[in-house]
Structures are given as C-alpha cells and as structure tokens.
Design an enzyme around this catalytic site. Structure first.
Site, PDB file in Angstrom:
ATOM      1  CG  LEU A 134      -1.992  -0.912   1.274  1.00 38.10           C
ATOM      2  CD1 LEU A 134      -2.617  -0.748   2.731  1.00 38.10           C
ATOM      3  CD2 LEU A 134      -2.995  -1.006   0.187  1.00 38.10           C
ATOM      4  CG  ASP A 135       0.623   4.236  -2.883  1.00 38.25           C
ATOM      5  OD1 ASP A 135       1.570   3.597  -3.236  1.00 38.25           O
ATOM      6  OD2 ASP A 135      -0.323   4.944  -3.657  1.00 38.25           O
ATOM      7  NE  ARG A 136       5.964   7.763   5.130  1.00 43.21           N
ATOM      8  CZ  ARG A 136       7.072   8.647   5.395  1.00 43.21           C
ATOM      9  NH1 ARG A 136       7.954   8.908   4.394  1.00 43.21           N
ATOM     10  NH2 ARG A 136       7.533   8.783   6.450  1.00 43.21           N
ATOM     11  NE  ARG A 236      -2.150   8.698  -5.056  1.00 41.15           N
ATOM     12  CZ  ARG A 236      -1.071   8.942  -4.367  1.00 41.15           C
ATOM     13  NH1 ARG A 236      -0.297   7.862  -4.052  1.00 41.15           N
ATOM     14  NH2 ARG A 236      -0.448  10.308  -4.475  1.00 41.15           N
TER      15      ARG A 236
END
Length: 326
Positions: A134-136, A236
């Site tokens: 997962l992105d930060r 996104r």
C-alpha cells in the site's frame, strides 16, 4: 560481477524488490539506474524494474560500491507498538494488519522502517514476508505471509486476478453517475531518485477500476473503488483522469481543492483499503478494516452528522469478473 542463482524463495518476485534485499545499503536510486542502463541481466537479457524472477534464473549484478552506513538504531518502540497493535487477522499462513496512514509498506527511498520491518521487530522469532503493498499515505488492509505456501499462493492468485480489493476514497466534486467504470491504460515511469509517477497512455498496461457512490457530501463524493487490475497508483490516476481526483492527493490531485479540504481538517490522502478477499487451499479469506477516525471525522465536517453512514457496512462485491490487486 556477481551472479546469483534464483531459488524457489524468490520465484515470482519483482527484480527491483529482490535487488533491494540483495544490495543492502545501496540507494534505491542507484538500483533503478543499474536497471535503466541495462547493467542488471536475467539469463543474459536486460531486465526492467517490473521483471519477475523465476526459480532457476541466473541474475547478474554489476559490482556496486556503497558508502559506509550509519549503524541502524532500529525503529522506535512507539512505531513497533503501533503496527503490532494493528493486527486484525492471523492464522498459520497469513497475518493482516490495518495499516495506519504515514507508515510505508517497507523501508527504502528515505524510509528506514516500513510495516514489514516493524512487524519483524515486534516478532523476531517469526518468518514474515510482505505479500503486496500500500502507498505510505494509504491506510487499511495489508497482508503478510507467514509461510512459503501462503506467500506463493496469494501472489499467484493476485497475478491470476483472483483477489478482490475494495477501497473507500473521497472524490473531489460530483461525478455525473453513481456507478461508473474507468477503463484507461496506465504507464508507469520511475523518475530520477526512484519516485514513481503514473499517467494514462495508450502505450500503458490495461487498467480497470469500478467506482460506486457511497455518500453525497458537500463538494465531494465518498466512493467505493473496486480494482479490476492492480496497477501502481491506479485509483488515484483514474480518479484524476476523469476530472475528480482524490481529496488530499498531493501527487495527482487538485491543489486548490486540497487546500480547502486541509482548512476543514483533512491532513492526508483520503484513500483507505477497506476489504481484501481471496481463496487459498479451499478456504475463503476476507479481511476488512473500518474507516479510520480521522477520515470519519472529516466526513462529519462535510456532511450531516446525524445521517446514517451506510458506507461503514461492508458492501457485497460487484458481480462480474474476479478482481485483481497488486
């Protein structure tokens, strides 16, 4: 020149991730430079960052000099505790956490300790491997494997498109439909320094996201996003592509909208991995994580505090092809 024979423990692993392990202490930017300039070879052929290794491959790595590293003092006790307390499921094969926003999935690129390093610090006697990322800034379900069978089995299911992954996200503005799909190919670029950027391009990989409206709010819509493919930054970029970027997205979002939302209390990207489901060895797995308090409180600011929040209840997966996630 160094040659590495790839064993079954790295079967299916991306070469950039393998090199980060094999070349400890080498900056991420240098690893991507080696790949970009063709200095890393698999079975004599140039490799790209997303090349996947297979058991039996021969990996050739050029000699690399590294600067002397400052001794690692290890993660703080507070960070270790935050991840250790976030466990939402565990059995003999898997451990799943509700990852807090602000913690990376793994260390690297200026991040000393990610979720995998923190969990290993909390459980030094256990073998744990990161299955996906997962992105930060993204919170929610993150799965780790405790066994080789769990790791290879789930990664194979991901590649085969047999994993369902659903997110909750806040779109800026008002999309014209309550249900719609975004089918737009995505092309990933790695900038100098290792930063990843993704854009819609005809030369990119097929990418599909299913969006469903969950709540109407002032200046925004709470959406459920189900992945049809698992590309980097897919939700996104697809949201930005249709003119309704995610609230708080500093990379692909709307700067003015982000400023307005920040003044109302949103301090990060509004993207939460709410559910992940798959089957392995005849068992059905389903991991769910509720929307964090900071995001729920922000929705209260935008909407009616007394309104029934139906999006808090897990939604049934949308009929259609099995969904894949990275």
């Amino acid at each position: 020149m160094r040659q590495v024979d790839i064993g079954p423990e790295r079967d299916g692993q991306r070469i950039d991730n393998a090199l980060m392990t094999l070349l400890k202490g080498v900056p991420k930017s240098m690893i991507y430079r080696l790949l970009r300039t063709g200095q890393v070879r698999v079975n004599g052929k140039r490799a790209k960052p997303d090349t996947r290794l297979n058991a039996g491959d021969t990996l050739r790595i050029p000699p690399v000099r590294t600067a002397e590293k400052v001794p690692d003092r290890g993660p703080s006790a507070d960070m270790v505790a935050a991840v250790a307390e976030a466990v939402i499921f565990e059995d003999k094969h898997f451990l799943a956490i509700d990852k807090p926003s602000g913690i990376a999935s793994h260390g690297g690129s200026g991040v000393s300790h990610g979720a995998i390093e923190l969990l290993r610090a909390a459980r030094p006697d256990q073998h744990l491997e990161l299955v996906h990322r997962l992105d930060r800034d993204t919170s929610g379900v993150l799965v780790f494997a405790k066994t080789r069978a769990g790791l290879t089995g789930l990664q194979a299911a991901i590649r085969a498109g047999q994993v369902t992954k659903q997110y909750l996200c806040l779109m800026v503005g008002h999309p014209p439909k309550a249900r719609f799909d975004v089918n737009a190919p995505l092309l990933k670029s790695v900038l100098q320094g290792g930063e990843r950027m993704v854009r819609v391009s005809d030369s990119g990989k097929p990418s599909l996201t299913f969006f469903r409206e969950m709540e109407q709010l002032t200046g925004a819509r709470l959406m459920q996003a189900t992945l049809g493919t698992g590309r980097t930054h897919q939700i996104r970029v697809h949201a930005a592509h249709i003119g309704h970027p995610l609230a708080g997205d500093t990379k692909y979002g709307d700067r003015e909208a982000n400023k307005r939302f920040r003044e109302k209390g949103l301090q990060r990207l509004f993207l939460h991995a709410a559910h992940m489901g798959f089957e392995l060895e005849g068992r059905a797995y389903g991991f769910s994580a509720p929307l964090p308090d900071d995001l729920k409180n922000f929705l209260d600011v935008l909407g009616d505090k007394g309104k029934s929040n139906r999006w808090l209840r897990p939604a049934a997966p949308r009929p259609g092809p099995r969904k894949q996630n990275r």
